[in-house]
Structures are given as structure tokens and as C-alpha cells.
Motif scaffolding. Structure first.
Motif, PDB file in Angstrom:
ATOM      1  N   TYR A  46       1.808  -9.253   0.676  1.00  0.00           N
ATOM      2  CA  TYR A  46       2.836  -8.744  -0.226  1.00  0.00           C
ATOM      3  C   TYR A  46       2.985  -7.231  -0.096  1.00  0.00           C
ATOM      4  CZ  TYR A  46       2.644 -13.255  -2.674  1.00  0.00           C
ATOM      5  OH  TYR A  46       2.699 -14.583  -2.994  1.00  0.00           O
ATOM      6  N   HIS A  47       4.223  -6.780  -0.302  1.00  0.00           N
ATOM      7  CA  HIS A  47       4.511  -5.348  -0.385  1.00  0.00           C
ATOM      8  C   HIS A  47       4.912  -5.052  -1.826  1.00  0.00           C
ATOM      9  CE1 HIS A  47       7.584  -1.920   0.060  1.00  0.00           C
ATOM     10  NE2 HIS A  47       6.377  -1.390   0.116  1.00  0.00           N
ATOM     11  N   PRO A  60       0.504   3.320   5.102  1.00  0.00           N
ATOM     12  CA  PRO A  60       0.378   2.224   4.145  1.00  0.00           C
ATOM     13  C   PRO A  60      -1.076   1.956   3.777  1.00  0.00           C
ATOM     14  CG  PRO A  60       0.707   1.358   6.353  1.00  0.00           C
ATOM     15  CD  PRO A  60       0.847   2.861   6.454  1.00  0.00           C
ATOM     16  N   ILE A  61      -1.262   1.361   2.607  1.00  0.00           N
ATOM     17  CA  ILE A  61      -2.579   0.941   2.132  1.00  0.00           C
ATOM     18  C   ILE A  61      -2.551  -0.573   1.952  1.00  0.00           C
ATOM     19  CG2 ILE A  61      -4.238   1.050   0.235  1.00  0.00           C
ATOM     20  CD1 ILE A  61      -3.359   3.901  -0.280  1.00  0.00           C
ATOM     21  N   GLU A  84      -0.996  -0.118  -9.560  1.00  0.00           N
ATOM     22  CA  GLU A  84      -0.083   0.744 -10.306  1.00  0.00           C
ATOM     23  C   GLU A  84      -0.330   2.211  -9.981  1.00  0.00           C
ATOM     24  OE1 GLU A  84       1.351   1.276 -14.966  1.00  0.00           O
ATOM     25  OE2 GLU A  84      -0.720   0.672 -14.525  1.00  0.00           O
ATOM     26  N   HIS A  85      -1.604   2.586  -9.871  1.00  0.00           N
ATOM     27  CA  HIS A  85      -1.961   3.960  -9.544  1.00  0.00           C
ATOM     28  C   HIS A  85      -1.431   4.351  -8.162  1.00  0.00           C
ATOM     29  CE1 HIS A  85      -4.420   7.568  -8.977  1.00  0.00           C
ATOM     30  NE2 HIS A  85      -4.808   7.059  -7.815  1.00  0.00           N
ATOM     31  N   LEU A  86      -1.599   3.491  -7.173  1.00  0.00           N
ATOM     32  CA  LEU A  86      -1.162   3.796  -5.817  1.00  0.00           C
ATOM     33  C   LEU A  86       0.355   3.844  -5.712  1.00  0.00           C
ATOM     34  CD1 LEU A  86      -3.678   1.544  -3.836  1.00  0.00           C
ATOM     35  CD2 LEU A  86      -3.760   4.038  -4.073  1.00  0.00           C
ATOM     36  N   VAL A  87       1.014   2.857  -6.314  1.00  0.00           N
ATOM     37  CA  VAL A  87       2.479   2.799  -6.253  1.00  0.00           C
ATOM     38  C   VAL A  87       3.086   3.989  -6.985  1.00  0.00           C
ATOM     39  CG1 VAL A  87       4.496   1.487  -7.003  1.00  0.00           C
ATOM     40  CG2 VAL A  87       2.562   0.297  -5.971  1.00  0.00           C
ATOM     41  N   ARG A  91       2.546   5.828  -2.714  1.00  0.00           N
ATOM     42  CA  ARG A  91       1.894   5.299  -1.503  1.00  0.00           C
ATOM     43  C   ARG A  91       2.415   3.891  -1.191  1.00  0.00           C
ATOM     44  NH1 ARG A  91      -2.212   8.761  -0.291  1.00  0.00           N
ATOM     45  NH2 ARG A  91      -3.205   9.921  -2.000  1.00  0.00           N
ATOM     46  N   PRO A  92       2.795   3.612   0.061  1.00  0.00           N
ATOM     47  CA  PRO A  92       3.184   2.255   0.445  1.00  0.00           C
ATOM     48  C   PRO A  92       1.988   1.321   0.268  1.00  0.00           C
ATOM     49  CG  PRO A  92       3.791   3.863   2.139  1.00  0.00           C
ATOM     50  CD  PRO A  92       2.876   4.560   1.188  1.00  0.00           C
ATOM     51  N   THR A  93       2.092   0.383  -0.648  1.00  0.00           N
ATOM     52  CA  THR A  93       0.945  -0.441  -1.038  1.00  0.00           C
ATOM     53  C   THR A  93       1.201  -1.909  -0.743  1.00  0.00           C
ATOM     54  OG1 THR A  93       0.473   1.153  -2.814  1.00  0.00           O
ATOM     55  CG2 THR A  93      -0.626  -0.981  -2.934  1.00  0.00           C
TER      56      THR A  93
END
Length: 453
Positions: A46-47, A60-61, A84-87, A91-93
Motif C-alpha cells: 500500500y501507498h 520512500p519508506i 501519520e507521523h511520516l506522512v 515522506r512517501p510512505t
């Protein structure tokens, strides 16, 4: 809440009780929106969609879930979600999960995840992100899958690895260590899981069940925190005025309720190779005539151990540091929290997540990547300025006994600068890495060299 509650505490507690009665709880369990970009047998990639006007930028992570655990381990609840923190940080998560495991999947072994699921997910994420290298984060067994996949597939487009709470030495796990002699006695000499008279009793049980069913997996997870389980009603009462605390308990309960089963063959390999023979402690994992060596990992590795982790105590996780001898940079951090809490607990917001931010920024493929506040503070730079990566050398420097590893470039290329061996870090002094080097930070720890002694 005080023994004799103050008026404001009484009001807050009454509000929390009323909210729970009206809405079924105080936790916001909505999951971050995402889009399926790839799928296969027990593999869904999933993206996560960018948050509002924030655009995905940089490498990306990819988040790698362990077997049996729902993907909510990375997206526990709003306000306490690594996703939520990364997005929110732009950051592409991405995330790979496996879906429900059933009896028909009983013949799938760990090879399925090491050869197909994790490598395919990394390649798909890199392609979806425009060919960029991927920063991969694996929690618990997900970290083991990631380690073995990276060791066996050196061509994977990995920028860096982060391993969270993955035990490399089960003799240091209090829940397992006392059972190992009994298991060897029950099943007889190690002969591929067989006794001289045939299958051992443990093997007969998990083969008959087709693996480890949900109720057993859930019970085992709860057993690791039995004391907290017993005292939970009293603790909830004592914190009735703390909505954030109550929300965390609800979210963990929801996570535990959605745990899944292990496929039979995979469970058997874990039982024989990880628990009985403790293969990973010796730096390898075997599938019949095939042998995977952890030393073949050639990318930077960051490892986290939880200060109060009962499933994978920090000592069992730290045992893996010395095994990544082929990596250009290996670092270890002890952070607050138990097995799940270290990843997505309330304290993780100011520790684990900040260290991950700094680590990803350091190993970004961008030459001038924006630095996070945590990295700016640790490096002694004013917040908001950019951190320029130093030129990388073509070959990593040779290791010296007792010396800390020098920073190294992505995918096996080493950084040209090195920290002075044995140099101390004084309060207020600057340090280029900011991770695993500051002895005065409460949850910091030494570098991989000193830990290997």
C-alpha cells in the motif's frame, strides 16, 4: 489522578467516561488513507496518500509488518501513529502486509516472505517512487524477514534498514530461555525437527493445527505483559482523567484483538531454527542446503531495542549488532517502551520516531535533503537549514577492533569521514551522527563496535 481527585480531574474523568459511553471509546482508531499498488499471495503493498497539501518528497519508506500482527502496529491510532507521523512530514510512505492466514497456507515457509514478499515489495515501492532507493523499517519478525531478504538479495534498491525489536539471540529472552532445554528433551536430538522415533510432540501439534491459531498467538502476546494485564483495571481507574492514556490502552486492545495465525511450515521453521537451535545468534539461517549469512547485508543498519520489552528484550536485539559485519554503518538505540510501545507508544513520538527521521535524512539519496529538528539539534545546526551530505568514497574503510564504525554511503559505499575512536561526547558538544553516540542522552547507547566487545 490523585488519591483525592482535584475538581479539574473529576471533570476530565467524567468527560472521558461520557465520551466512552456515547462513542464506544476515547481513541481515534481511524486508519490513514492508503491505496493498493501491488498484490500477490499473502502480499499487499500500500501507498499512504499525502496529508492535505503536503507533497511526498524524498526517498520512500517501506514498513514491513511481522507475521500474525495487524498492520495497525504502524498505524495504531491518530496522534500515536508512525504512519501519520511520516506522512505528515511529507515522506512517501508505504506498507506491506499479508492478510489473513488460513489452513490452506500451512505449507508456506519463511522462504515465501524472504524470497518473494519482502523483495517484491521493495522493488515495487522503488518503482512507484520513480526508481528511488527505499528506506525499509521492519518490526519484530518483520525485521528478521527484512534482514534475511537483504542478505540474500544484494541487488535490492535499499537505501537503509531500520530494525525494531527483532530478537537475534533467544537465549536472552526470559519467556523462551527456560523452555529451550525442555523442548530439546521433548523432541529429542535436533534432527530437522524429528526425534529418532519420528515427529516430536510439538511438531505433531502444530502440523495438526496447520500452524499457530489466532487464539494462541493472541494469548502468547498477552502473556508477555501478564502483569500489565492483571493490573489494567486499576491502572485505568487511576488514569481516568487522562484521555491520551485511555486512548492508548484502547488502541493496544484493538491491535491485540486483530492478531492473526502463523502458517504451519513457517511456525515450524521458527520453532526449530529460531527457538531450538538459535541460528540467528551465529549470524546465519538455513533452509535445507541453503544458507543465508547476515554479514552479506551491505547497507546501513539502525537497530532499536525496547527498555521494557518482554518479548524481545534489548539484550536479545543488541546481539544482532555484531552480526552485520558487512554493513558500512551499524547503530543501536535503546528506547522507552515494550515490544509494541517502542514502535508506536506515547514515548515513541519523542524518541524512536525522531531517531528514524534523523537516520532517513542522513542516508537520503538527495545531496541536500532538508533536516529534521531532531537532527539539527543533534548536529548543532540551526533548525531549518539544509544538511549537505559529505562526498562518499568508493569503498568503505576497513574496520578496526574497538573503534566505532565510520559513517558510510548508501548501498555499500562508505562515507569519507570517521569519528575519532574512543572520543567522548560532552553535554552540549556537537556530534555529526546524533544517533547512538551521545552518552548523556537518557536512552542513548554506544556504537556497534563497543557493543560487540
Amino acid at each position: 489522578m490523585d488519591l483525592i481527585p482535584k475538581p479539574d480531574q473529576v471533570v476530565a474523568a467524567a468527560s472521558n467516561v461520557a465520551h466512552a459511553m456515547l462513542y464506544g471509546g476515547v481513541a481515534d482508531l481511524r486508519k490513514m488513507p492508503r491505496t493498493l499498488i501491488d498484490e500477490g499471495l499473502l502480499r499487499q503493498v500500500y501507498h499512504y496518500r499525502p496529508a492535505g497539501k503536503v507533497k511526498d518528497e524524498g526517498d520512500p519508506i517501506l514498513l514491513v509488518t511481522p507475521l500474525a500482527a495487524p498492520s495497525s502496529c504502524f498505524d495504531l491510532r491518530r496522534g500515536c501513529s508512525l504512519v501519520e507521523h511520516l506522512v505528515s512530514g511529507g515522506r512517501p510512505t508505504y506498507l506491506v502486509e499479508y492478510g489473513e492466514v488460513s489452513f490452506r497456507d500451512r505449507n508456506l515457509g519463511m522462504e515465501h516472505w524472504i524470497d518473494e514478499v519482502v523483495p517484491q515489495a521493495i522493488r515495487q515501492v522503488s518503482e512507484h517512487a520513480g526508481g528511488r532507493p527505499v528506506h525499509v523499517i521492519g518490526w519484530s519478525l518483520g525485521g528478521i524477514f527484512l534482514t534475511l531478504a537483504a542478505a540474500d538479495n544484494p541487488d535490492l534498491p535499499i537505501a537503509s534498514m531500520t530494525i525494531v525489536g527483532s530478537p537475534f539471540d533467544v537465549t536472552k529472552v526470559p519467556l523462551v530461555a527456560p523452555l529451550r532445554p525442555l523442548l530439546k528433551f521433548a523432541d529429542g536430538p535436533a534432527m530437522g525437527g524429528l526425534t529418532r522415533s519420528g515427529r516430536g510432540p510439538v511438531q505433531r501439534i502444530y502440523q495438526a493445527l496447520g500452524g499457530a491459531p489466532k487464539p494462541i498467538v493472541r494469548w502468547a502476546f498477552q502473556l508477555s505483559a501478564a502483569q500489565k494485564l492483571v493490573s489494567k483495571p486499576l491502572v485505568k481507574l487511576q488514569n481516568l482523567d487522562d484521555a491520551d492514556y485511555l486512548a492508548q490502552i484502547e488502541a493496544v486492545d484493538d491491535f491485540t484483538a486483530h492478531m492473526m495465525a502463523y502458517p504451519g511450515r513457517t511456525f515450524g521453521q521458527m520453532y526449530h531454527r529460531l527457538i531450538k537451535t538459535n541460528d540467528l545468534k551465529y549470524g546465519h539461517f538455513e533452509f535445507g542446503d541453503r544458507r543465508i549469512e547476515i554479514k552479506d547485508v551491505k547497507v546501513p543498519v539502525l537497530i532499536f531495542g525496547g527498555a521494557t520489552d518482554g518479548i524481545a528484550p534489548a539484550a536479545s536485539v543488541r546481539a544482532g549488532v555484531a552480526l552485520f559485519s558487512g554493513s558500512p554503518d551499524v547503530r543501536f538505540e535503546i528506547v522507552p517502551g515494550g515490544h509494541l510501545g517502542m514502535l508506536t507508544g506515547r514515548a515513541a513520538r519523542g524518541t524512536t520516531w525522531k531517531f528514524i527521521d534523523a537516520w532517513v535524512d542522513e542516508w537520503s539519496s538527495d545531496q541536500d535533503a532538508p533536516s529534521t529538528d531532531a537532527k539539527e539539534v543533534s548536529a548543532g545546526r540551526p533548525a531549518g537549514k539544509k544538511a549537505t551530505r559529505k562526498p562518499v568514497a568508493k569503498k568503505a574503510t576497513a574496520k578496526q577492533p574497538g573503534a566505532r564504525k565510520a559513517g558510510a554511503g548508501k548501498a555499500g559505499a562508505g562515507k569519507s569521514s570517521a569519528r575519532t575512536p574512543g572520543a567522548s561526547t560532552k553535554p552540549g558538544a556537537t556530534d555529526a551522527s546524533g544517533i547512538g553516540a551521545n552518552r548523556h542522552r537518557r536512552y542513548g547507547s554506544g556504537g556497534s563496535r563497543s557493543l560487540a566487545r
